[in-house]
Design a protein around this motif. Structure first.
Motif, PDB file in Angstrom:
ATOM      1  N   CYS A  20      -8.594  33.411  -6.736  1.00  0.00           N
ATOM      2  CA  CYS A  20      -7.606  33.382  -5.663  1.00  0.00           C
ATOM      3  C   CYS A  20      -7.169  31.956  -5.432  1.00  0.00           C
ATOM      4  O   CYS A  20      -5.989  31.654  -5.310  1.00  0.00           O
ATOM      5  N   GLN A 342      -3.517  39.811 -10.036  1.00  0.00           N
ATOM      6  CA  GLN A 342      -3.049  38.758  -9.139  1.00  0.00           C
ATOM      7  C   GLN A 342      -1.949  37.915  -9.801  1.00  0.00           C
ATOM      8  O   GLN A 342      -0.959  37.564  -9.172  1.00  0.00           O
ATOM      9  N   ARG A 391      -0.961  39.207   8.236  1.00  0.00           N
ATOM     10  CA  ARG A 391      -2.320  39.232   8.766  1.00  0.00           C
ATOM     11  C   ARG A 391      -2.938  37.848   8.557  1.00  0.00           C
ATOM     12  O   ARG A 391      -2.624  37.172   7.574  1.00  0.00           O
ATOM     13  N   GLU A 393      -6.649  35.685   8.234  1.00  0.00           N
ATOM     14  CA  GLU A 393      -8.075  35.889   8.003  1.00  0.00           C
ATOM     15  C   GLU A 393      -8.750  34.554   7.708  1.00  0.00           C
ATOM     16  O   GLU A 393      -8.086  33.572   7.383  1.00  0.00           O
ATOM     17  N   ARG A 461      -6.266  31.815   6.283  1.00  0.00           N
ATOM     18  CA  ARG A 461      -5.420  32.316   5.193  1.00  0.00           C
ATOM     19  C   ARG A 461      -4.524  33.427   5.727  1.00  0.00           C
ATOM     20  O   ARG A 461      -4.928  34.187   6.609  1.00  0.00           O
ATOM     21  N   ARG A 463      -2.218  36.800   4.878  1.00  0.00           N
ATOM     22  CA  ARG A 463      -1.965  37.882   3.941  1.00  0.00           C
ATOM     23  C   ARG A 463      -0.589  38.428   4.296  1.00  0.00           C
ATOM     24  O   ARG A 463      -0.334  38.815   5.434  1.00  0.00           O
ATOM     25  N   ILE A 465       2.192  41.229   3.384  1.00  0.00           N
ATOM     26  CA  ILE A 465       2.242  42.514   2.672  1.00  0.00           C
ATOM     27  C   ILE A 465       3.699  42.901   2.419  1.00  0.00           C
ATOM     28  O   ILE A 465       4.493  43.017   3.353  1.00  0.00           O
ATOM     29  N   GLU A 474      -0.131  42.593  -1.704  1.00  0.00           N
ATOM     30  CA  GLU A 474      -0.589  41.627  -0.696  1.00  0.00           C
ATOM     31  C   GLU A 474      -0.636  40.241  -1.320  1.00  0.00           C
ATOM     32  O   GLU A 474      -1.330  40.024  -2.313  1.00  0.00           O
ATOM     33  N   PHE A 475       0.098  39.326  -0.735  1.00  0.00           N
ATOM     34  CA  PHE A 475       0.077  37.939  -1.197  1.00  0.00           C
ATOM     35  C   PHE A 475      -0.766  37.120  -0.227  1.00  0.00           C
ATOM     36  O   PHE A 475      -0.660  37.286   0.985  1.00  0.00           O
ATOM     37  N   ILE A 476      -1.590  36.227  -0.773  1.00  0.00           N
ATOM     38  CA  ILE A 476      -2.426  35.367   0.078  1.00  0.00           C
ATOM     39  C   ILE A 476      -1.886  33.947   0.020  1.00  0.00           C
ATOM     40  O   ILE A 476      -1.622  33.418  -1.074  1.00  0.00           O
ATOM     41  N   ARG A 477      -1.709  33.343   1.163  1.00  0.00           N
ATOM     42  CA  ARG A 477      -1.275  31.947   1.224  1.00  0.00           C
ATOM     43  C   ARG A 477      -2.139  31.207   2.238  1.00  0.00           C
ATOM     44  O   ARG A 477      -2.516  31.791   3.266  1.00  0.00           O
TER      45      ARG A 477
END
Ligand SMILES: [Zn+2]
Length: 833
Positions: A20, A342, A391, A393, A461, A463, A465, A474-477
């Protein structure tokens, strides 16, 4: 937080967290790669091969090989550096030890952004030069570091491992030897369920197909090597891999590794030393396509069509094919597929020109404060997409989320915001390997999921969507501060959780040269408006601190105040520690705050403990006015002030035309002759200064390619060598006990050579004019004697001292004997009159 990261790690089958993170874009990076970047990403989707390169230090890696593999062959490549390079010399600033390791970590990450590889570390601390693998293992703990190498192999699952060192004495440096030995052992141990079984909670055993050696350190050819031309030109990138390697290598700024970007053929020839043989390629017999996975063949066909039909002007036309492959990839529950899923999602984002950002308007936040996070999502394609929700987290407590679907029309920014409160018990954003005190020469890391990782995951982080076709992605940045700097333009900074006040004692070492009490200042810097509380100093028995505590109130964020206490030492010699503790809102804070910023590196925030070394030692000096020519950077001037010296840092103007006669002694800092041309140019003024009765004390410097400029460092010729004494306990023989420098004003005895740190000294002169007197002899075990440790001569009415003793390490570490010796050196012109 800890459990979250482990949880995520297990959900994604062990390899996840590292993966990730490699997708988080670098804060400072601007990328105009456009369609080329997208096409490369599509091509990379089809390649399922991996290589792990193992070495000892930042700069040991073969960057041409990494660039060739990651950029050229589109495989997953990574460098495991056992250490962070904490023990080296810093060419760009005064940071040493773990702070230098922090800089080098960022330099390696900057290098990897260029060559396209990933980065790992073990918990081993670079404790400085080591002459043998045995000494290295005695300090690191052989099994501890072997466990880390095995852990990284089991997580990364390389097809092929390349060792940078042979694991024999031909490697030189003991750390290099150790990296070769551990690499060989780990190649077998990673596959063995009986070795480090505690790791199997999270990862499975893994057997790489083959182990290669790049040859002895320095890259000498190995018989039977596999020929790889790393000089090949890549038309998509516009550079050859060896040119990219030069750019990557030049990121090692703190070690002065600026490298040329070479054109033309350039050959690497790693040779197989274990595992299956190979003749033409390091991947011989290894399937690096989707066919290696059950159900992969169908994916391969679709992805080949996606890459083959890619239209640079209309990248969104590729999205339907990627969406067709996506559920097939998601259905394969293998680590490779999880990783590729990913990559596939990020390729969809590239094809859609999807901008996904989560940012705040500040980069520092304290526990208990609330923070607004702003999301901006822009679909720069005409491919229909829907924002399903966002979201947050990473923090403990209830995560914030919002779901309000909205269509993402072409180039129309969609904005959201979420407000969260930082939990009151949230830990500060200390780099993970510095949270607990190190145990010996190994960093202590409680959370196994973090072991191996280059840096701590972002504290918060996002998320995001996105619905594309029938699928939800779902992309995480990372949440970052995004702002416009008037000089640098639009830029970002990592978000960090900081204490309400940072507490630091004014000096890292408090030396009491006599029995007099001292005023000790404690600096409080507020990270919160209206911070108030009480501050106290804790010292062990025998030391007296007045008053017991002091109240403080700091009106605004960023404001500072200094409170002062009186500290009285015991009568006899003693060494211990002073700790400052602030109490704010019931929480005790005993940490300072330091931000390390260098170009191309993400700013690093660290929280050093609010402590200072207390040293009670009889130290007399006959030199009170000292001029200091700062070189590459060291902390010697502050420590000399502790002796009561009045220290002036000498500018180029001072050296060229200032009144030098007002100084009892002039000292040149670490590598001053290497980095201060004005010092070399004004050497004649220092000669005059000595003629008139001054003391010139020259500290350690290097002979690297600058010997012409170094001809005149003393009144008579001195030739610098490369010898060093790296064992800090190595005996030091006094050659002439009656010498004034060993008797006045402090009487030097063997006790003064006790408790030294890291090394005795380095780059001892190999030859010198007979008019110099040599004061000491020392050597490492089984090595020839070194007599160039410290040289002394009278010159005119003054005196000259050249010392290769590593005073720049001993004085900030509070070594009493080093202070007494240094004071004698400073007093040379006076004591020998
Ligand atoms: Zn090295």
């Amino acid at each position: 937080m800890r459990h979250t990261s482990l949880g995520a790690c297990r959900r994604l089958a062990g390899v996840a967290l590292i993966l990730c993170l490699s997708h988080f874009p670098s804060p400072a990076q601007k990328n105009l790669g456009g369609a080329v970047q997208t096409r490369l990403a599509l091509e990379r989707l089809a390649v399922l091969g991996s290589v792990l390169v193992i070495g000892a230090h930042p700069d040991d890696e073969n960057t041409a090989l990494l660039a060739y593999l990651a950029r050229g062959r589109r495989v997953r490549a990574a460098y495991l550096s056992l250490t962070r390079g904490d023990g080296g010399q810093n060419l760009i600033g005064s940071e040493q030890g773990e702070l230098l390791g922090l800089i080098r970590t960022q330099e390696l990450l900057a290098a990897r952004r260029i060559d396209g590889a990933e980065q790992f570390f073990s918990r081993a601390i670079d404790f400085g030069f080591s002459k043998s693998a045995d000494e290295t293992f005695a300090k690191w703990g052989h099994d501890t570091i072997l466990a880390d190498v095995v852990w990284v192999i089991r997580r990364f699952r390389p097809d092929v491992i390349v060792l940078q060192s042979s694991g024999t004495s031909a490697d030189g440096h003991g750390h290099h030897q150790a990296s070769g030995i551990l690499g060989k052992e780990a190649f077998a141990a990673a596959a063995d369920r009986a070795r480090f079984p505690e790791q199997l909670r999270w990862v499975a055993p893994w057997q790489p197909k083959r182990l290669l050696s790049r040859g002895g350190f320095g890259g000498q050819a190995v018989a039977g090597g596999i020929r790889l031309d790393t000089g090949e030109f890549d038309p998509l990138l516009g550079f050859s891999y060896s040119e990219i390697a030069g750019m990557s290598r030049s990121m090692h700024r703190s070690q002065g590794m600026g490298a040329s970007e070479r054109r033309g053929p350039s050959v690497s020839s790693p040779a197989v030393i274990a595992g299956e043989p190979a003749t033409s390629d390091i991947f011989d017999g290894i399937d690096t396509t989707w066919n290696r996975l059950p159900g992969g063949a169908e994916v391969a066909t679709i992805l080949a069509e996606a890459a083959g039909n890619f239209l640079p002007e209309q990248p969104e036309k590729t999205i339907p094919l990627l969406l067709k492959a996506r559920p097939l990839v998601a259905a394969i529950k293998e680590p490779w597929a999880i990783l590729k899923l990913q990559e596939l999602d990020e390729s969809i984002a590239l094809c859609a020109g999807l901008y996904l950002d989560a940012s705040t308007d500040r980069h520092m936040v304290t526990p208990g404060e609330s923070l607004q996070v702003n999301f901006e999502i822009v679909n720069r394609s005409r491919f229909p997409m829907v924002l399903q929700g966002v979201r947050l987290e990473g923090l403990s407590g209830a995560p914030a989320a919002e779901s309000k679907p909205a269509s993402l029309a072409y180039n129309q920014p969609e904005r959201r915001s979420l407000r969260i409160t930082i939990p009151p018990e949230q830990p500060y954003s200390q780099p993970y390997w510095l949270i607990k005190p190190s145990s010996g020469f190994t960093y202590a890391v409680e959370d196994q999921a973090l072991v191996g990782m280059p840096e701590t995951p972002p504290v918060l982080r996002a998320r995001i969507i996105i619905q594309a076709g029938s699928q939800e992605i779902e992309f995480i940045r990372p949440v970052v501060r995004r702002y416009v700097d008037r000089v640098a333009g639009e830029t970002t900074r990592p978000l960090v959780v900081v204490p309400p006040v940072a507490v630091s004692i004014s000096e890292p070492v408090l030396i009491f040269p006599d029995s007099k009490a001292k005023r000790v200042g404690v600096l409080l810097r507020s990270n919160l408006a209206g911070a108030s509380g009480e501050l106290r100093l804790e010292a062990p028995d025998g030391w007296r601190v007045q008053p017991g505590s002091l109240p403080f109130q700091i009106p605004s964020t960023g404001a500072e105040t200094t409170l002062s206490f009186t500290v009285a030492p015991p009568a006899a010699a003693a060494r211990s520690q002073l700790r400052a503790i602030a109490k704010v809102n019931g929480r005790e804070i005993s940490a300072g705050m330091l931000v390390i910023e260098y170009p191309d590196n993400a700013p690093q925030t660290v929280f050093p403990p609010s402590t200072a070394a207390l040293v009670r030692a009889e130290v007399k000096t006959m030199a009170t006015r000292v001029g200091y020519v700062m070189g590459a950077g060291d902390e010697v001037p502050g420590t000399l002030r502790q002796l009561g010296c009045d220290v002036t840092l000498l500018s180029p103007d001072d050296l060229a035309q200032g009144d030098l006669s007002r100084f009892d002694a002039i000292v040149t800092g670490v590598r001053a002759y290497n980095v201060r041309p004005d010092l070399v140019a004004n050497q004649h003024r220092l000669m005059d200064y000595m003629q008139q009765g001054g003391t010139l004390l020259v500290q350690y410097l290097t002979a690297d390619g600058r010997s012409a400029a170094l001809d005149g460092i003393g009144p008579y010729p001195i030739q610098l060598g490369r010898a060093r004494v790296s064992v800090e306990e190595a005996p030091v023989a006094v050659l002439n006990p009656a010498h004034p420098l060993l008797n006045a004003p402090n009487q030097i005895s063997q006790a003064d050579f006790r408790d030294w740190v890291q090394e005795r000294g380095l780059n001892f002169p190999s030859q010198w004019d007979p008019r110099y007197e040599s004061l000491f002899e020392s050597h490492d075990p089984n090595e020839p004697p070194q007599r160039g440790v410290t040289l002394y001569t009278r010159y005119g009415k003054g005196a000259y001292v050249f010392t290769s003793l590593s005073m720049f390490r001993q004085l900030p570490a509070g070594v009493p004997g080093a202070f007494r010796l240094f004071a004698n050196f400073l007093s040379a012109a006076k004591s020998a009159q």
